[in-house]
Design an enzyme around this catalytic site. Structure first.
Site, PDB file in Angstrom:
ATOM      1  CG  HIS A 123      11.616  34.703  61.145  1.00  0.00           C
ATOM      2  ND1 HIS A 123      11.615  34.162  59.866  1.00  0.00           N
ATOM      3  CD2 HIS A 123      12.601  33.772  61.549  1.00  0.00           C
ATOM      4  CE1 HIS A 123      12.744  33.508  59.756  1.00  0.00           C
ATOM      5  NE2 HIS A 123      13.298  33.199  60.620  1.00  0.00           N
ATOM      6  CG  ASP A 206       5.866  32.588  62.527  1.00  0.00           C
ATOM      7  OD1 ASP A 206       6.106  31.348  62.888  1.00  0.00           O
ATOM      8  OD2 ASP A 206       6.725  33.501  62.199  1.00  0.00           O
ATOM      9  CD  GLN A 209      11.537  29.844  67.392  1.00  0.00           C
ATOM     10  OE1 GLN A 209      11.950  28.815  68.372  1.00  0.00           O
ATOM     11  NE2 GLN A 209      12.477  29.773  66.332  1.00  0.00           N
ATOM     12  CE  LYS A 232      12.120  27.356  63.117  1.00  0.00           C
ATOM     13  NZ  LYS A 232      13.676  27.944  63.045  1.00  0.00           N
ATOM     14  CB  CYS A 370      15.560  35.796  59.894  1.00  0.00           C
ATOM     15  SG  CYS A 370      16.447  34.711  58.939  1.00  0.00           S
TER      16      CYS A 370
HETATM   17  N1  PLP Z   1       9.055  32.177  62.158  1.00  0.00           N
HETATM   18  C1  PLP Z   1       9.890  32.266  63.131  1.00  0.00           C
HETATM   19  C2  PLP Z   1       9.315  32.767  64.401  1.00  0.00           C
HETATM   20  C3  PLP Z   1      10.956  31.509  63.148  1.00  0.00           C
HETATM   21  O1  PLP Z   1      11.844  31.241  64.100  1.00  0.00           O
HETATM   22  C4  PLP Z   1      11.216  31.046  62.075  1.00  0.00           C
HETATM   23  C5  PLP Z   1      12.676  30.089  61.704  1.00  0.00           C
HETATM   24  O2  PLP Z   1      13.540  30.305  62.479  1.00  0.00           O
HETATM   25  C6  PLP Z   1      10.326  31.012  60.917  1.00  0.00           C
HETATM   26  C7  PLP Z   1       9.302  31.793  61.023  1.00  0.00           C
HETATM   27  C8  PLP Z   1      10.540  30.124  59.473  1.00  0.00           C
HETATM   28  O3  PLP Z   1      10.734  28.861  59.738  1.00  0.00           O
HETATM   29  P1  PLP Z   1      11.196  28.044  58.556  1.00  0.00           P
HETATM   30  O4  PLP Z   1      12.711  28.433  58.261  1.00  0.00           O
HETATM   31  O5  PLP Z   1      11.020  26.492  59.102  1.00  0.00           O
HETATM   32  O6  PLP Z   1      10.253  27.970  57.346  1.00  0.00           O
END
Ligand code: PLP
Length: 412
Positions: A123, A206, A209, A232, A370
């Site tokens: 992401h 990260d 998910q 999430k 993203c």
């Molecule tokens: N990393 C992953 C794999 C994500 O799916 C997301 C959000 O969709 C993020 C990071 C960023 O999360 P946040 O917008 O809650 O900071």
């Protein structure tokens, strides 16, 4: 204990509404999950009657709010099996957690010419901070690519490691493909290669998910950092968790300055900083959301999570099989995906499909998610993504498939 999806669904008030004269079918949980009443009620109760600034006051409300907030830190540690509650840092979300590591850990532990490895399936939150840092510190970013079936080319990843490799930043589950990276195995392998080369490689996961579809045990995974967002995980927005190993956090300098993160401030002698975790929590935290996150852990602990995750896995397998029955559907990734199912229908634009599905009450995500490098890999600019939560039913999936078929026929 077993898992009864219909009774779970009743806990989520948003799911009982109609959108565009149809029952809402919410298939956008990977973007942000709906919240159970128990979490909403707890946060509201706190805001209505128990709210006060933490860590500052001697009065009862403030002292109680501080205790409640620190209890959530302990609950978080327990939920991911961290050794100590000091290893839990409250951040705004995954994005802020990764930026914290980039701006604190990297400035201390990395130097000119060092390498950071990321993967093609990250992401932007796990790409952009490293590129920003690379420019400022003369760090090299190296990329491990994916195969067309959505799996990570782990051999390429291992081959990238050299004497200048300092950090591996990798997602647990891809937010586009649903690929589950075998992070425990990867970390073990990376640390073995590092040992042979006489270097130390740190690993950041990260978990945005990953935390939602499987049990997380940071000690078993043996990662240095694991980061996720509350929203999430059926919790409030504006709160996330950065887990870091104590020995590493202890060495990391503050990245933001302000109240609550200092030990002493003297205009002549200088400033000394608080211990972890407070050193990384400048300013007044998002107190109500932290309390809401605590209620999430209570809610999840009241369920048989193994059954929940098994249910979700079976549902995703079912969705993966059913969607392939639609003529001209293009599905991305492989059938071992968790949580998310990305697709395109013929040459129709994902936004058009998203809007048409919305007319039928179905909420999916459309766009580049993203993850522009991943879009480039598959030679597309957008995809549709249906993602599930613990409240998603087989009927929701059937309705998505039936509606996609109906739209396909209408558009022909
Ligand atoms: N990393 C992953 C794999 C994500 O799916 C997301 C959000 O969709 C993020 C990071 C960023 O999360 P946040 O917008 O809650 O900071």
């Amino acid at each position: 204990m077993s898992f009864d999806v219909l009774s779970i669904k009743k806990d989520f008030p948003a799911l009982s509404q109609c959108i565009n004269n149809n029952h809402l079918v919410y298939l956008d949980s990977a973007a942000s999950a709906q919240k159970p009443l128990q979490v909403i009620k707890r946060e509201t109760e706190f805001t209505l009657y128990q709210y006060a600034a933490v860590h500052r006051g001697v009065h009862t409300l403030s002292a109680n709010a501080t205790t409640m907030m620190e209890n959530v830190r302990q609950k978080t540690a327990k939920f991911i099996n961290a050794s100590l509650s000091e290893e839990i840092i409250f951040v705004k979300g995954t994005t802020e957690g990764i930026n914290l590591v980039a701006n604190s850990f990297c400035r201390k532990f990395l130097s000119d010419g060092d390498n950071i490895i990321i993967t093609e399936m990250e992401h932007h939150a796990n790409i952009v901070p490293w590129y920003l840092l690379a420019k400022q510190m003369n760090i090299n970013i190296q990329v491990a690519h994916i195969y067309d079936d959505g799996k990570l080319n782990v051999d390429e990843l291992y081959n990238l490691i050299n004497s200048r490799t300092k950090l591996l930043c990798i997602t647990h589950i891809s937010n586009v493909l649903g690929t589950v990276n075998p992070i425990k195995k990867i970390i073990r392998e990376v640390k073995t290669i590092a040992k042979i080369k006489g270097i130390h490689i740190y690993v950041l996961i990260d978990g945005a998910q990953g935390i939602t579809h499987q049990t997380i045990d940071v000690r078993k995974i043996d990662c240095d950092f694991y980061i996720f967002s509350g929203h999430k995980l059926y919790g409030p927005t504006g709160i996330g968790i950065l887990y870091g190993k104590k020995a590493i956090l202890d060495e990391m300098p503050p990245w933001e300055g302000g109240g609550a993160m200092i030990q002493h401030v003297d205009l002549i002698k200088g400033i000394t900083f608080a211990d972890i975790p407070w050193r990384f929590e400048a300013g007044t935290p998002n107190i109500s959301s932290i309390i809401g996150l605590g209620a999430v852990f209570d809610y999840l602990s009241s369920l048989d999570l193994q059954s929940v995750f098994e249910y979700e896995s079976n549902l995703m397998t079912y969705a993966s099989q059913k969607i392939k029955e639609i003529p001209n559907i293009i599905v991305y990734g492989n059938d071992h995906r968790k949580g998310v199912l990305s697709f395109n229908l013929g040459t129709y634009h994902a936004y058009d499909l998203g809007l048409l599905l919305d007319n039928y009450g179905i909420a999916i995500r459309t766009g580049h998610h993203c993850a522009l490098p991943l879009m480039k890999h598959f030679c597309v600019s957008t995809m549709c993504r249906a993602s599930i939560g613990m409240y998603t039913t087989k009927e929701d999936i059937d309705y998505l498939i039936k509606t996609l078929n109906r739209i396909r026929i209408l558009l022909c």
